[in-house]
Motif scaffolding. Structure first.
Motif, PDB file in Angstrom:
ATOM      1  N   THR A  13      18.369  12.167   8.647  1.00 16.38           N
ATOM      2  CA  THR A  13      19.755  12.574   8.417  1.00 16.38           C
ATOM      3  C   THR A  13      19.826  13.988   7.851  1.00 16.38           C
ATOM      4  O   THR A  13      20.665  14.799   8.263  1.00 16.38           O
ATOM      5  CB  THR A  13      20.442  11.584   7.466  1.00 16.38           C
ATOM      6  OG1 THR A  13      20.434  10.277   8.064  1.00 16.38           O
ATOM      7  CG2 THR A  13      21.877  11.996   7.186  1.00 16.38           C
ATOM      8  N   TYR A  28      13.628   9.664  13.180  1.00 17.99           N
ATOM      9  CA  TYR A  28      14.329   8.429  13.552  1.00 17.99           C
ATOM     10  C   TYR A  28      13.464   7.564  14.466  1.00 17.99           C
ATOM     11  O   TYR A  28      13.409   6.325  14.307  1.00 17.99           O
ATOM     12  CB  TYR A  28      15.655   8.761  14.237  1.00 17.99           C
ATOM     13  CG  TYR A  28      16.718   9.308  13.317  1.00 17.99           C
ATOM     14  CD1 TYR A  28      17.065   8.654  12.143  1.00 17.99           C
ATOM     15  CD2 TYR A  28      17.416  10.471  13.641  1.00 17.99           C
ATOM     16  CE1 TYR A  28      18.066   9.137  11.312  1.00 17.99           C
ATOM     17  CE2 TYR A  28      18.419  10.973  12.820  1.00 17.99           C
ATOM     18  CZ  TYR A  28      18.734  10.302  11.653  1.00 17.99           C
ATOM     19  OH  TYR A  28      19.716  10.789  10.840  1.00 17.99           O
ATOM     20  N   ILE A  47      19.709  -0.487  11.949  1.00 16.43           N
ATOM     21  CA  ILE A  47      21.006   0.133  12.228  1.00 16.43           C
ATOM     22  C   ILE A  47      21.008   1.623  11.909  1.00 16.43           C
ATOM     23  O   ILE A  47      21.436   2.446  12.729  1.00 16.43           O
ATOM     24  CB  ILE A  47      22.127  -0.597  11.454  1.00 16.43           C
ATOM     25  CG1 ILE A  47      22.262  -2.037  11.964  1.00 16.43           C
ATOM     26  CG2 ILE A  47      23.449   0.140  11.611  1.00 16.43           C
ATOM     27  CD1 ILE A  47      23.285  -2.876  11.212  1.00 16.43           C
ATOM     28  N   HIS A  51      21.462   4.500  14.740  1.00 14.96           N
ATOM     29  CA  HIS A  51      22.668   5.317  14.672  1.00 14.96           C
ATOM     30  C   HIS A  51      22.301   6.801  14.580  1.00 14.96           C
ATOM     31  O   HIS A  51      22.855   7.641  15.305  1.00 14.96           O
ATOM     32  CB  HIS A  51      23.504   4.897  13.451  1.00 14.96           C
ATOM     33  CG  HIS A  51      24.784   5.651  13.305  1.00 14.96           C
ATOM     34  ND1 HIS A  51      25.516   5.646  12.138  1.00 14.96           N
ATOM     35  CD2 HIS A  51      25.462   6.462  14.168  1.00 14.96           C
ATOM     36  CE1 HIS A  51      26.588   6.402  12.298  1.00 14.96           C
ATOM     37  NE2 HIS A  51      26.582   6.906  13.511  1.00 14.96           N
ATOM     38  N   ALA A  55      23.153   9.839  17.192  1.00 14.00           N
ATOM     39  CA  ALA A  55      23.883  11.021  16.729  1.00 14.00           C
ATOM     40  C   ALA A  55      23.089  12.297  17.012  1.00 14.00           C
ATOM     41  O   ALA A  55      23.660  13.340  17.364  1.00 14.00           O
ATOM     42  CB  ALA A  55      24.175  10.900  15.234  1.00 14.00           C
ATOM     43  N   LEU A  70      22.853   3.866  20.310  1.00 20.28           N
ATOM     44  CA  LEU A  70      24.148   3.604  19.687  1.00 20.28           C
ATOM     45  C   LEU A  70      24.668   2.221  20.054  1.00 20.28           C
ATOM     46  O   LEU A  70      25.201   1.499  19.196  1.00 20.28           O
ATOM     47  CB  LEU A  70      25.155   4.678  20.104  1.00 20.28           C
ATOM     48  CG  LEU A  70      24.918   6.074  19.516  1.00 20.28           C
ATOM     49  CD1 LEU A  70      25.831   7.095  20.170  1.00 20.28           C
ATOM     50  CD2 LEU A  70      25.115   6.079  18.007  1.00 20.28           C
ATOM     51  N   ALA A  73      22.774  -0.282  18.040  1.00 22.56           N
ATOM     52  CA  ALA A  73      23.213  -0.298  16.644  1.00 22.56           C
ATOM     53  C   ALA A  73      24.537  -1.033  16.487  1.00 22.56           C
ATOM     54  O   ALA A  73      24.724  -1.815  15.540  1.00 22.56           O
ATOM     55  CB  ALA A  73      23.336   1.136  16.128  1.00 22.56           C
ATOM     56  N   VAL A  74      25.468  -0.808  17.427  1.00 25.22           N
ATOM     57  CA  VAL A  74      26.758  -1.501  17.379  1.00 25.22           C
ATOM     58  C   VAL A  74      26.564  -3.007  17.528  1.00 25.22           C
ATOM     59  O   VAL A  74      27.161  -3.809  16.802  1.00 25.22           O
ATOM     60  CB  VAL A  74      27.696  -0.956  18.471  1.00 25.22           C
ATOM     61  CG1 VAL A  74      28.898  -1.870  18.660  1.00 25.22           C
ATOM     62  CG2 VAL A  74      28.165   0.449  18.127  1.00 25.22           C
ATOM     63  N   SER A  77      25.231  -4.478  14.344  1.00 24.06           N
ATOM     64  CA  SER A  77      26.260  -4.529  13.314  1.00 24.06           C
ATOM     65  C   SER A  77      27.201  -5.703  13.543  1.00 24.06           C
ATOM     66  O   SER A  77      27.556  -6.425  12.600  1.00 24.06           O
ATOM     67  CB  SER A  77      27.047  -3.212  13.298  1.00 24.06           C
ATOM     68  OG  SER A  77      28.101  -3.265  12.359  1.00 24.06           O
ATOM     69  N   GLN A  88      31.103  -0.719  11.349  1.00 27.29           N
ATOM     70  CA  GLN A  88      30.638  -0.283  12.672  1.00 27.29           C
ATOM     71  C   GLN A  88      31.427   0.900  13.222  1.00 27.29           C
ATOM     72  O   GLN A  88      31.006   1.538  14.192  1.00 27.29           O
ATOM     73  CB  GLN A  88      30.743  -1.440  13.663  1.00 27.29           C
ATOM     74  CG  GLN A  88      32.191  -1.839  13.986  1.00 27.29           C
ATOM     75  CD  GLN A  88      32.300  -3.025  14.900  1.00 27.29           C
ATOM     76  OE1 GLN A  88      32.024  -2.923  16.089  1.00 27.29           O
ATOM     77  NE2 GLN A  88      32.689  -4.167  14.340  1.00 27.29           N
ATOM     78  N   ILE A  91      29.796   4.297  14.143  1.00 23.43           N
ATOM     79  CA  ILE A  91      28.871   4.180  15.273  1.00 23.43           C
ATOM     80  C   ILE A  91      29.657   4.048  16.572  1.00 23.43           C
ATOM     81  O   ILE A  91      29.329   4.679  17.587  1.00 23.43           O
ATOM     82  CB  ILE A  91      27.925   2.974  15.096  1.00 23.43           C
ATOM     83  CG1 ILE A  91      27.364   2.910  13.683  1.00 23.43           C
ATOM     84  CG2 ILE A  91      26.777   3.039  16.101  1.00 23.43           C
ATOM     85  CD1 ILE A  91      26.549   1.658  13.392  1.00 23.43           C
ATOM     86  N   GLN A  94      30.959   7.348  17.874  1.00 23.47           N
ATOM     87  CA  GLN A  94      29.961   8.182  18.534  1.00 23.47           C
ATOM     88  C   GLN A  94      29.538   7.582  19.875  1.00 23.47           C
ATOM     89  O   GLN A  94      29.248   8.322  20.818  1.00 23.47           O
ATOM     90  CB  GLN A  94      28.759   8.380  17.613  1.00 23.47           C
ATOM     91  CG  GLN A  94      29.108   9.263  16.415  1.00 23.47           C
ATOM     92  CD  GLN A  94      27.903   9.731  15.645  1.00 23.47           C
ATOM     93  OE1 GLN A  94      27.027   8.930  15.315  1.00 23.47           O
ATOM     94  NE2 GLN A  94      27.852  11.012  15.340  1.00 23.47           N
TER      95      GLN A  94
END
Length: 389
Positions: A13, A28, A47, A51, A55, A70, A73-74, A77, A88, A91, A94
């Motif tokens: 990040t 990541y 997650i 995410h 990104a 993504l 990750a969704v 979640s 969520q 995410i 994006q």
């Protein structure tokens, strides 16, 4: 150890915020690979790095790579925290950007509607956080040409602010500008984007069109005038917002043919933005009305699988009245008919002129890169095979 995944995601990040996309991707990916070796597929720790990876791909202009992490990750979640959990939303937004960038508008719309349902379920209709949900979905409807639907959401925002605040609440400015924009887009392109019976600006040719256009202009301009009243009532005045809204009003008057009145508004916008310390909005021509050639990507009827996408760079001038003049194409292998079609479409466009020291001026050497679809040549027979025979 799986516990290393979270610190790796934090490092990623930081690298992403520093625009070091290569390093962020590596951090990541290392976190995801570590979890795939040491954790179950439903581990919550997945997650954050998924995410972040998505990104990073978006920031690096690689939206095709962003969709899978993504979406994963969704899904995690929703499985772990419930279908309508509000965590969520960042995410999902994006993921929508990735779908739009890759041309998958159907899935983008599905996720837009889902995000709105999440906000409505999590916050309730009377929560001020719904203002952002209204604006995002309304912006989508603007984008796909469903102007009445967009306007309905902006009006819901105004009603919500009336229940929460005062008449001169600055939060009303955004939906009022949105309402004006939907009327302007409908004035230019019709209630829904269509290919049938269009005039030079792409407006549907219908009975009582002049009466309808007059009503739309009146309602759009009244929305902006109310917004300006709100802005100037609040002290200290937000000069940037004031200048941007004055420019909106100038745009309305320009596309409706009131050129002198538009120039007056642009001059006032320049003054306000000068007080804000940033006149960048007015320092270059801005496209207001343009219907691309039927040969361009998005309008062509060619099957993309049987065609090749090619760029065409055009140069032109924008007059102080916002007219396009002197369209020329840079050297290209595209046929003359394609170049002529794209150039003709651009010649009908309308731009907001460049403003210099409060005055509308001509601008030369403006560039536009349009992308067209060209049918692939038929496959040639395998000559070598026939010669061997």
């Amino acid at each position: 150890d799986r516990a290393l995944a979270n610190p790796l995601a934090n490092v990623g990040t930081t690298q992403l915020k520093l625009n070091d996309h290569v390093a962020a991707e590596a951090s990541y990916l290392r976190a995801v690979e570590l979890l795939e070796r040491s954790a179950s597929n439903t581990d919550r720790l997945f997650i954050a790095p998924l995410h972040g990876l998505g990104a990073t791909y978006l920031a690096a202009k690689r939206p095709g790579n962003a969709v899978t992490p993504l979406k994963r990750a969704v899904d995690l979640s929703r499985n772990l925290d419930g279908l309508y959990n509000d965590r969520q939303l960042p995410i999902v937004r994006q993921l929508i950007d990735a779908y739009v960038a890759t041309g998958n508008l159907a899935d983008a719309e599905k996720e837009h509607n889902y995000a709105y349902a999440v906000a409505e379920t999590s916050f309730g209709n009377n929560d001020p956080r719904m203002l952002d949900a209204h604006e995002r979905l309304a912006g989508w409807y603007d984008f796909v040409g469903r102007y009445s639907s967009a306007r309905s959401l902006y009006e819901r925002s105004l009603a919500l602010i009336d229940r929460l605040g005062k008449r001169a609440d600055l939060r009303k400015v955004a939906p009022l500008r949105g309402i004006a924009r939907t009327y302007q887009l409908e004035f230019l392109y019709g209630a829904e984007k269509t290919e049938e019976a269009l005039d030079a600006f792409g407006r549907p040719v219908t009975p009582f069109a002049n009466l309808q256009a007059g009503r739309m202009q009146d309602r759009g301009e009244r929305a902006l005038e109310f917004a300006l009243q709100i802005i100037t009532t609040n002290e200290p005045v937000d000069h940037r917002l004031h200048g941007e809204t004055l420019a909106d009003l100038g745009d309305w008057r320009l596309v409706s043919g009131a050129t002198d009145a538009a120039k007056l508004q642009y001059g006032k916008a320049w003054e306000a933005l000068t007080l804000a310390g940033d006149t960048a909005l007015l320092q270059a021509p801005r496209q207001l009305a343009y219907r691309p050639s039927p040969l361009t990507v998005g309008r062509s009827r060619l099957d993309p699988a049987e065609a090749t996408e090619q760029p065409l760079e055009l140069r032109f001038s924008v007059t102080s009245e916002g007219r396009v003049r002197g369209v020329t194409a840079t050297p290209t292998e595209l046929s003359d008919s394609i170049v002529r079609s794209v150039s003709t479409a651009l010649g009908r466009a309308r731009y907001a002129p460049r403003i210099e020291n409060g005055v509308a001026v001509d601008t030369d050497n403006v560039a536009l890169i349009e992308r067209v679809l060209v049918r692939n040549p038929p496959p040639q027979a395998d000559q070598s095979a026939s010669q061997q025979d």
